[in-house]
Design a protein around this motif. Structure first.
Motif, mmCIF file in Angstrom:
data_model
loop_
_atom_site.group_PDB
_atom_site.id
_atom_site.type_symbol
_atom_site.label_atom_id
_atom_site.label_comp_id
_atom_site.label_asym_id
_atom_site.label_seq_id
_atom_site.Cartn_x
_atom_site.Cartn_y
_atom_site.Cartn_z
ATOM 1 N N ARG A 136 5.408 -0.203 0.309
ATOM 2 C CA ARG A 136 5.112 -1.468 0.997
ATOM 3 C C ARG A 136 5.416 -2.671 0.106
ATOM 4 O O ARG A 136 5.938 -3.657 0.566
ATOM 5 C CB ARG A 136 3.643 -1.500 1.438
ATOM 6 C CG ARG A 136 3.398 -0.687 2.714
ATOM 7 C CD ARG A 136 1.975 -0.831 3.186
ATOM 8 N NE ARG A 136 1.746 -2.105 3.870
ATOM 9 C CZ ARG A 136 0.996 -3.078 3.393
ATOM 10 N NH1 ARG A 136 0.412 -2.942 2.225
ATOM 11 N NH2 ARG A 136 0.826 -4.190 4.071
ATOM 12 N N HIS A 137 5.016 -2.589 -1.148
ATOM 13 C CA HIS A 137 5.321 -3.676 -2.079
ATOM 14 C C HIS A 137 5.915 -3.066 -3.328
ATOM 15 O O HIS A 137 5.588 -1.939 -3.688
ATOM 16 C CB HIS A 137 4.050 -4.435 -2.484
ATOM 17 C CG HIS A 137 3.305 -5.003 -1.340
ATOM 18 N ND1 HIS A 137 3.815 -5.984 -0.531
ATOM 19 C CD2 HIS A 137 2.074 -4.720 -0.852
ATOM 20 C CE1 HIS A 137 2.926 -6.289 0.406
ATOM 21 N NE2 HIS A 137 1.857 -5.522 0.237
ATOM 22 N N PHE A 171 0.867 6.435 -13.120
ATOM 23 C CA PHE A 171 0.010 5.904 -12.069
ATOM 24 C C PHE A 171 -0.772 4.717 -12.598
ATOM 25 O O PHE A 171 -1.215 4.722 -13.742
ATOM 26 C CB PHE A 171 -0.993 6.959 -11.593
ATOM 27 C CG PHE A 171 -0.353 8.246 -11.182
ATOM 28 C CD1 PHE A 171 0.092 8.430 -9.889
ATOM 29 C CD2 PHE A 171 -0.201 9.265 -12.099
ATOM 30 C CE1 PHE A 171 0.686 9.616 -9.521
ATOM 31 C CE2 PHE A 171 0.387 10.458 -11.733
ATOM 32 C CZ PHE A 171 0.834 10.633 -10.443
ATOM 33 N N PHE A 172 -0.947 3.746 -11.723
ATOM 34 C CA PHE A 172 -1.782 2.602 -12.097
ATOM 35 C C PHE A 172 -3.162 2.766 -11.483
ATOM 36 O O PHE A 172 -3.295 3.293 -10.387
ATOM 37 C CB PHE A 172 -1.163 1.302 -11.580
ATOM 38 C CG PHE A 172 0.077 0.931 -12.319
ATOM 39 C CD1 PHE A 172 0.010 0.208 -13.484
ATOM 40 C CD2 PHE A 172 1.311 1.333 -11.852
ATOM 41 C CE1 PHE A 172 1.164 -0.136 -14.162
ATOM 42 C CE2 PHE A 172 2.463 0.998 -12.524
ATOM 43 C CZ PHE A 172 2.404 0.259 -13.681
ATOM 44 N N GLU A 184 1.843 2.923 1.270
ATOM 45 C CA GLU A 184 1.080 2.364 2.388
ATOM 46 C C GLU A 184 -0.419 2.628 2.267
ATOM 47 O O GLU A 184 -1.216 1.982 2.932
ATOM 48 C CB GLU A 184 1.613 2.873 3.729
ATOM 49 C CG GLU A 184 1.431 4.363 3.976
ATOM 50 C CD GLU A 184 2.706 5.144 3.672
ATOM 51 O OE1 GLU A 184 3.055 5.231 2.479
ATOM 52 O OE2 GLU A 184 3.335 5.662 4.601
ATOM 53 N N ASP A 185 -0.824 3.566 1.377
ATOM 54 C CA ASP A 185 -2.253 3.797 1.148
ATOM 55 C C ASP A 185 -2.820 2.877 0.077
ATOM 56 O O ASP A 185 -4.019 2.930 -0.216
ATOM 57 C CB ASP A 185 -2.493 5.246 0.690
ATOM 58 C CG ASP A 185 -2.153 6.228 1.786
ATOM 59 O OD1 ASP A 185 -2.232 5.831 2.966
ATOM 60 O OD2 ASP A 185 -1.798 7.377 1.457
ATOM 61 N N GLY A 186 -1.973 2.109 -0.567
ATOM 62 C CA GLY A 186 -2.459 1.222 -1.621
ATOM 63 C C GLY A 186 -2.431 1.852 -3.000
ATOM 64 O O GLY A 186 -2.933 1.283 -3.961
ATOM 65 N N ARG A 187 -1.878 3.067 -3.118
ATOM 66 C CA ARG A 187 -1.756 3.690 -4.441
ATOM 67 C C ARG A 187 -0.573 3.106 -5.172
ATOM 68 O O ARG A 187 0.465 2.845 -4.567
ATOM 69 C CB ARG A 187 -1.500 5.191 -4.252
ATOM 70 C CG ARG A 187 -2.606 6.067 -4.732
ATOM 71 C CD ARG A 187 -2.189 7.499 -4.557
ATOM 72 N NE ARG A 187 -2.263 8.168 -5.841
ATOM 73 C CZ ARG A 187 -1.775 9.358 -6.078
ATOM 74 N NH1 ARG A 187 -1.131 10.006 -5.139
ATOM 75 N NH2 ARG A 187 -1.915 9.912 -7.254
ATOM 76 N N ARG A 188 -0.705 2.930 -6.458
ATOM 77 C CA ARG A 188 0.393 2.322 -7.205
ATOM 78 C C ARG A 188 1.030 3.322 -8.164
ATOM 79 O O ARG A 188 0.342 4.065 -8.843
ATOM 80 C CB ARG A 188 -0.112 1.108 -7.968
ATOM 81 C CG ARG A 188 -0.506 0.021 -7.005
ATOM 82 C CD ARG A 188 -0.666 -1.301 -7.664
ATOM 83 N NE ARG A 188 -0.778 -2.329 -6.627
ATOM 84 C CZ ARG A 188 -0.714 -3.617 -6.856
ATOM 85 N NH1 ARG A 188 -0.527 -4.046 -8.079
ATOM 86 N NH2 ARG A 188 -0.820 -4.485 -5.874
ATOM 87 N N VAL A 221 5.511 0.244 -7.774
ATOM 88 C CA VAL A 221 5.506 0.227 -6.306
ATOM 89 C C VAL A 221 4.119 0.571 -5.796
ATOM 90 O O VAL A 221 3.322 1.233 -6.472
ATOM 91 C CB VAL A 221 6.534 1.226 -5.718
ATOM 92 C CG1 VAL A 221 7.925 0.939 -6.243
ATOM 93 C CG2 VAL A 221 6.141 2.654 -6.010
ATOM 94 N N GLU A 222 3.835 0.094 -4.576
ATOM 95 C CA GLU A 222 2.579 0.427 -3.909
ATOM 96 C C GLU A 222 2.930 1.069 -2.589
ATOM 97 O O GLU A 222 3.774 0.551 -1.845
ATOM 98 C CB GLU A 222 1.761 -0.854 -3.694
ATOM 99 C CG GLU A 222 0.416 -0.591 -3.051
ATOM 100 C CD GLU A 222 -0.387 -1.870 -2.851
ATOM 101 O OE1 GLU A 222 -0.625 -2.587 -3.840
ATOM 102 O OE2 GLU A 222 -0.750 -2.155 -1.696
#
Lengths: 481, 268
Positions: free
Chosen positions: A421-422, A480-481, A452-456, A449-450
């Motif tokens: 998504r971002h 992973f962030f 669609e679940d908000g995981r980075r 990157v992120e």
């Protein structure tokens, strides 16, 4: 260069005691009369043999070998035994230990042959009679067929065995034992059993002469952990008193348990800073007591300071409360290192390197731990966010991205598709072409990157997206962030 | 997927309930009874600086001499990245040395530094199977500010009580980062002696420039922070901005008064 020999007096004749390589190639052998040697080779350089000096030098070498393992012994006239049981992991394997040992001896100009085996007898034999100069017999393997000279027997016995047709150990193993014992004595079979490990052969470990140590022997053999603890507390007090007089603190200590059957078991502990606190050292030794097998009993215990450093005396502030001094983590570091192993306790320091894997370095916890917040050392640059978990090695993923510079639109990792998504990037990290030829053109383009679940995630593409010389354009998940 | 937690902003108390002052007195007395092993009468607290969260925690902050648990939710359960950052943010706001007990060495120190935890403050111990005993050893040392341990799988009630007692005795903050190979492992929800239990999940963050949603880039990350257990307090859930370079959680402006709403409604 003239051939060099040493000669020793035996009655009225002088015999060669040792010969160098040049002399050996000219046919000279130890044991040959000196007059005969003088006739065969002209210009011989002769030195008087010094058996006492040799023995002393061998003891010194054995003491030096204590750096490899707590038990080392001279094996006169020309050998050394090191009991490496439980010490090889410090050198990451037996092969590394042997290679280090051989290269250090060669560096001093000593020609050495080395072997590791299950028993002292077998190691003795393999070091002398194996084809390669460095030989390792894997644990539990049966001894190979060796010449009789490998058995450490008197010359007459070997000669007698040769007369009746025995040249090697394997036929001897297969032969009936009783007639051989009657003819040649029990030593023959003892040596065979020691070679195969059927009879335990203790080695008499040496201690460095000027070392600080304390030894207590007991009327009755000790068996219980409680008794050992009591002895430990007395030994540590004795040793710490000597350390205090010498102005030193112990960095490394060996506690040797001399068992009734003649074998010796050793616990080795290390400290991060020179220490002479009996309670602290005793606690560290007690924690390791379960590793000791007392067998039929322990008749003496010896505590030996293997390494001691000067203690710098510092003024401690008188405590107004009973709270321990907050900055003193030395004891904790010692105890954890004692329990887990020194290599598994570390701090991490920044390294000035843009390649993520190379931007961190493990360092020993002490000394040099800046605990005061006002004096914190350098950290990593804050402008480039880094993940909190790093995958080693990076895991390949399938990603869809518009070349050359766009972040991926989606990627698949472990069979799960993540829609991006971002994204932020690329952050281009070039290989260290000034250090490594293979990284001349190598480039990684990193994206945060992120999904669609908000995981980075932290992804990278190997290559700059257009030039194949920079990489194969494969995508990887790195953290992973 | 997630249980419905009681809402934090409970409506005004009915008249027959004790007054807030009486309630506080009672809580203090219970706390003194519970803290039989503590050296000090009161434990210090670390407020989050976030009114919603501090309002739910008894005393207004995270008690320091106590055991806390944190885990990531969903697919992040295995790597626990969000939970680790959350803990790093808490430690960043404290001072003094920290012992970090690892099962496997996959932690990346620059990431912790990004949340404000300086590398000089952390001592790492790779304990593989001996995580709990190493952690307890660390907790017995009052020279440390905090001991963090990463644990995969089960934690027995007895083991967690030992850790809680050790933390209480020396006033050292104890944090267990619970990890598991399976997503939202029910093992992580089994009862333990931990004072608080947190679950952190990433939620979609808004575009970096909300007025121009098509601008590429990445704004601050967002978490759904679930306080699933809290001794003397109630479970609660918030949407927050992930901790910044000094370890502080950010207030989410568009969700300030709807913290218990589902993430989907918050982020649209």
């Amino acid at each position: 260069m003239p051939p060099i020999v040493t000669a020793a007096r035996d009655g009225n004749t002088r015999l060669l005691a040792a010969v160098d390589a040049t002399a050996a190639s000219l046919g000279l052998r130890p044991g040959m009369p000196l007059t005969q040697a003088n006739v065969r080779v002209a210009g011989l350089e002769i030195h008087a043999a010094d058996p006492d000096g040799d023995a002393k030098a061998l003891r010194q070498l054995a003491a030096w070998c204590l750096r490899y393992a707590p038990l080392a012994a001279p094996d006169p006239p020309d050998g050394l035994w090191i009991d490496v049981t439980g010490a090889t992991h410090l050198w990451e394997g037996e092969a590394n230990l042997l290679n280090d040992l051989v290269s250090r001896f060669s560096g001093r100009g000593l020609a050495v042959r080395a072997a590791i085996a299950d028993t002292p007898g077998l190691a003795h034999a393999m070091a002398r009679y194996a084809a390669d100069p460095v030989h390792i017999i894997p644990p539990g393997a049966p001894p190979p067929d060796l010449p009789l000279a490998a058995l450490r027997l008197p010359e007459e016995t070997i000669e007698g065995l040769r007369l009746v047709g025995f040249e090697r150990t394997a036929p001897l193993e297969a032969a009936a034992r009783a007639p051989l014992v009657r003819r040649y004595g029990t030593l023959l079979m003892t040596r065979l059993d020691q070679l195969a490990g059927r009879v335990f052969e203790p080695i008499q470990p040496i201690t460095p002469e000027d070392a600080i140590q304390a030894r207590l022997s007991f009327v009755e053999p000790l068996l219980t952990a409680t008794a050992f603890s009591a002895v430990i507390s007395r030994l540590t007090v004795l040793v710490c008193g000597d350390l205090e007089q010498a102005g030193c603190g112990a960095r490394s200590l060996d506690l040797a348990f001399e068992r009734v059957d003649g074998s010796v078991q050793v616990l080795r502990i290390g400290t991060a800073q020179p220490n002479r606190d009996p309670a602290h050292l005793g606690r560290m030794l007690n924690e390791r007591l379960e590793q000791v097998d007392p067998g039929l009993g322990v008749e003496a215990m010896r505590l030996l300071v293997v390494r001691a450093d000067q203690v710098s005396l510092t003024q401690t502030q008188a405590a107004l409360t009973d709270a321990p001094s907050p900055s003193d983590v030395t004891q904790l570091v010692d105890r954890l290192a004692n329990r887990l192993g020194e290599s598994r306790l570390y701090r991490i320091e920044p390294v000035e390197n843009y390649v993520p894997e190379r931007s961190v370095r493990k360092v020993v916890p002490l000394p040099g731990w800046r605990l005061n917040n006002l004096q914190l050392g350098p950290s990593w640059p804050e402008d480039f966010p880094r993940p909190v978990r790093l995958l080693k090695p990076p895991q390949p993923i399938e990603a869809m991205a518009l070349p050359p510079d766009d972040p991926p639109l989606a990627f698949t990792w472990r069979g799960i598709r993540h829609r991006v998504r971002h994204a932020d990037g690329p952050e281009r990290i070039a290989g260290e072409w000034w250090k490594r030829e293979s990284e001349m053109y190598a480039v990684r383009d990193y994206y945060r990157v992120e999904d669609e679940d908000g995981r980075r995630f932290w992804l990278f593409r190997r290559g700059d997206g257009s030039d194949p010389a920079t990489g194969d354009m494969g995508w990887f998940l790195h953290g992973f962030f | 997927m997630f249980p419905n937690f009681p809402q934090p902003g409970v409506p005004a108390a009915p008249p027959d309930l004790p007054l807030p002052g009486q309630l506080r007195d009672l809580r203090e007395r219970v706390a003194i009874i519970e803290r039989t092993h503590s050296r000090t009468a009161t434990t210090s607290l670390l407020p989050f600086g976030h009114a919603d969260i501090d309002g739910v925690l008894p005393g207004g902050g995270l008690p320091l001499g106590a055991l806390h648990e944190a885990a990531s939710a969903g697919p992040d359960t295995e790597h626990a990245a969000a939970a680790t950052l959350f803990i790093a943010g808490i430690l960043a706001r404290l001072e003094g040395p920290v012992l970090w007990v690892l099962e496997q060495p996959d932690l990346f120190a620059p990431g912790l530094a990004g949340a404000g935890l300086h590398p000089d403050r952390v001592l790492y111990a790779e304990a593989s199977k001996a995580v709990l005993s190493t952690m307890e050893e660390g907790l017995h040392h009052a020279g440390l500010t905090a001991v963090v341990a990463e644990l995969t799988g089960r934690l027995s009630l007895v083991a967690s009580r030992r850790l809680q007692l050790a933390a209480e005795q020396n006033g050292v903050l104890a944090v267990l980062i619970r990890r598991s190979r399976s997503f939202d492992d029910p093992v992580l929800q089994q009862p333990s002696a931990a004072v608080t239990r947190w679950r952190i999940a990433g939620v979609p963050s808004p575009p970096p420039l909300p007025e121009f949603p098509d601008t590429p880039g990445l704004g601050p990350a967002r978490w759904r922070l679930d306080l699933t257990r809290c001794r003397g307090g109630e479970a609660a859930s918030w949407i927050v901005e992930a901790c910044d370079a000094t370890g502080r959680l950010g207030v989410v402006s568009d969700a300030a008064h709807r913290s218990d709403q589902t993430p989907a409604r918050v982020s649209t």
